[in-house]
Motif scaffolding. Structure first.
Motif, mmCIF file in Angstrom:
data_model
loop_
_atom_site.group_PDB
_atom_site.id
_atom_site.type_symbol
_atom_site.label_atom_id
_atom_site.label_comp_id
_atom_site.label_asym_id
_atom_site.label_seq_id
_atom_site.Cartn_x
_atom_site.Cartn_y
_atom_site.Cartn_z
ATOM 1 N N PRO A 190 -4.234 -0.850 5.044
ATOM 2 C CA PRO A 190 -3.244 -0.993 3.973
ATOM 3 C C PRO A 190 -3.624 -0.232 2.712
ATOM 4 N N VAL A 191 -4.924 -0.104 2.460
ATOM 5 C CA VAL A 191 -5.403 0.621 1.289
ATOM 6 C C VAL A 191 -6.853 1.009 1.541
ATOM 7 N N VAL A 217 -1.815 3.172 -3.707
ATOM 8 C CA VAL A 217 -0.610 2.827 -2.946
ATOM 9 C C VAL A 217 -0.977 1.916 -1.777
ATOM 10 N N GLN A 219 -0.028 0.471 1.838
ATOM 11 C CA GLN A 219 0.727 0.981 2.970
ATOM 12 C C GLN A 219 0.969 -0.106 4.013
ATOM 13 N N GLY A 268 1.952 3.268 7.685
ATOM 14 C CA GLY A 268 1.465 4.202 6.681
ATOM 15 C C GLY A 268 2.436 4.445 5.543
ATOM 16 N N GLU A 269 3.625 3.858 5.603
ATOM 17 C CA GLU A 269 4.610 4.046 4.536
ATOM 18 C C GLU A 269 4.284 3.137 3.350
ATOM 19 N N ALA A 270 4.444 3.657 2.130
ATOM 20 C CA ALA A 270 4.125 2.899 0.919
ATOM 21 C C ALA A 270 5.097 1.742 0.753
#
Length: 305
Positions: A190-191, A217, A219, A268-270
């Motif tokens: 996630p980070v 960010v 993710q 992987g999308e923010a």
């Protein structure tokens, strides 16, 4: 003989008053001086009055024709129009009723998800915490005595909850046996950060705390759908994503949320920005949780932070 004078008679008009001429005079009342005057005839007055009347009639017809008055005055179309309005009203009422039911269902689902996210169980509110300074066994007895005398079912639920906390590591190992359904390679961190606090169900810490630079960010760890994007006093800005295989990931204490409920996200999308929101946060970090089949699991067994 003298010739008789030739007196020709003038022709009288067919309607004498039409060709008669009149004069409209405006006179000063004090000096009797003529100020204004108009030459009038009955024919001119009649033509002027007829023009005014026709203009008023034409204007009235246009207003009635191109305004709602046409609907009110057309008695023949009232029944057809009323039936159409009734159908539209009935459809609107049905839509409102279905929307109301959907809102109630969504509200109930949101409340259950909030309880799951905050790890709050109803039976914990009925248990008095044991006083500090005593042994573990004494504390367990005091907790059992603090259960209100409601029913045997409530007592058994409280006692089972206490045993579950004490045997948190055992429960965790049971879930880790099903590694085929949770592929480690399918997770995205996630980070990128440092683990400051690990998964510890024995002290009601059901996630992993990650410290990362300000503005990092957050993710999504897998493809899924955002089931919650809200703010609470304890966890601040939080995002919940439902994945396949009955897996839910939670991202708490963010400074901002980048997705709303119902959005589809890719791995992987923010989804958020790391932060320090919520009363349970002691510093800028991400509190990350994984829930599998309704139970929390250790994310470090699947994700390399």
């Amino acid at each position: 003989m003298s010739a008789k004078p030739n007196h020709k008679k003038k022709k009288k008009p067919l309607i004498p008053w039409i060709s008669a001429h009149h004069k409209l005079v405006v006179v000063n009342e004090q000096t009797y001086v003529e100020e204004k005057s108009w030459r009038l005839s009955p024919l001119n007055v009649a033509l002027f009055s007829s023009s005014i009347t026709l203009g008023i009639i034409l204007l009235t017809v246009l207003v009635i024709r191109f305004s709602p008055l046409n609907y009110l005055m057309s008695s023949g179309n009232n029944s057809i129009a009323d039936s159409g309005v009734r159908k539209e009203l009935k459809q609107l009422l049905l839509q409102m009723d279905s929307l109301k039911m959907d809102m109630e269902n969504n509200q109930a689902q949101t409340e259950s998800i909030k309880q799951l996210a905050n790890a709050e169980f109803e039976y914990e509110k009925d248990v008095e915490k044991p006083k500090s300074g005593g042994s573990t066994e004494t504390g367990q007895k005091a907790a059992a005595q603090g259960v209100p005398d409601q029913s045997e079912a409530t007592k058994s639920v409280v006692e089972s909850a206490q045993m579950e906390r004490e045997l948190g590591s055992l429960i965790q190992s049971i879930f880790l046996e099903d590694e085929d359904r949770l592929d480690r390679q399918s997770f995205v961190p996630p980070v990128k950060g440092v683990v400051s606090d690990s998964f510890a169900p024995s002290r009601a810490h059901y996630g992993t705390d990650l410290v990362a630079p300000k503005g990092s960010v957050v993710q999504a760890v897998r493809d899924g759908t955002v089931i919650m994007s809200s703010w609470s006093a304890d966890t601040g800005h939080m995002i919940g994503v439902q994945h396949s295989n009955n897996l839910i990931s939670w991202y708490k204490h963010n400074s901002a949320r980048l997705k709303k409920t119902g959005d589809r996200v890719k791995a992987g999308e923010a989804v958020a920005i790391i932060g320090n929101s919520g009363e349970m946060s002691s510093g800028p970090h991400l509190h990350f949780e994984l829930w599998y089949n309704g139970q929390p699991i250790d994310a470090q067994n699947y994700i390399e932070f």
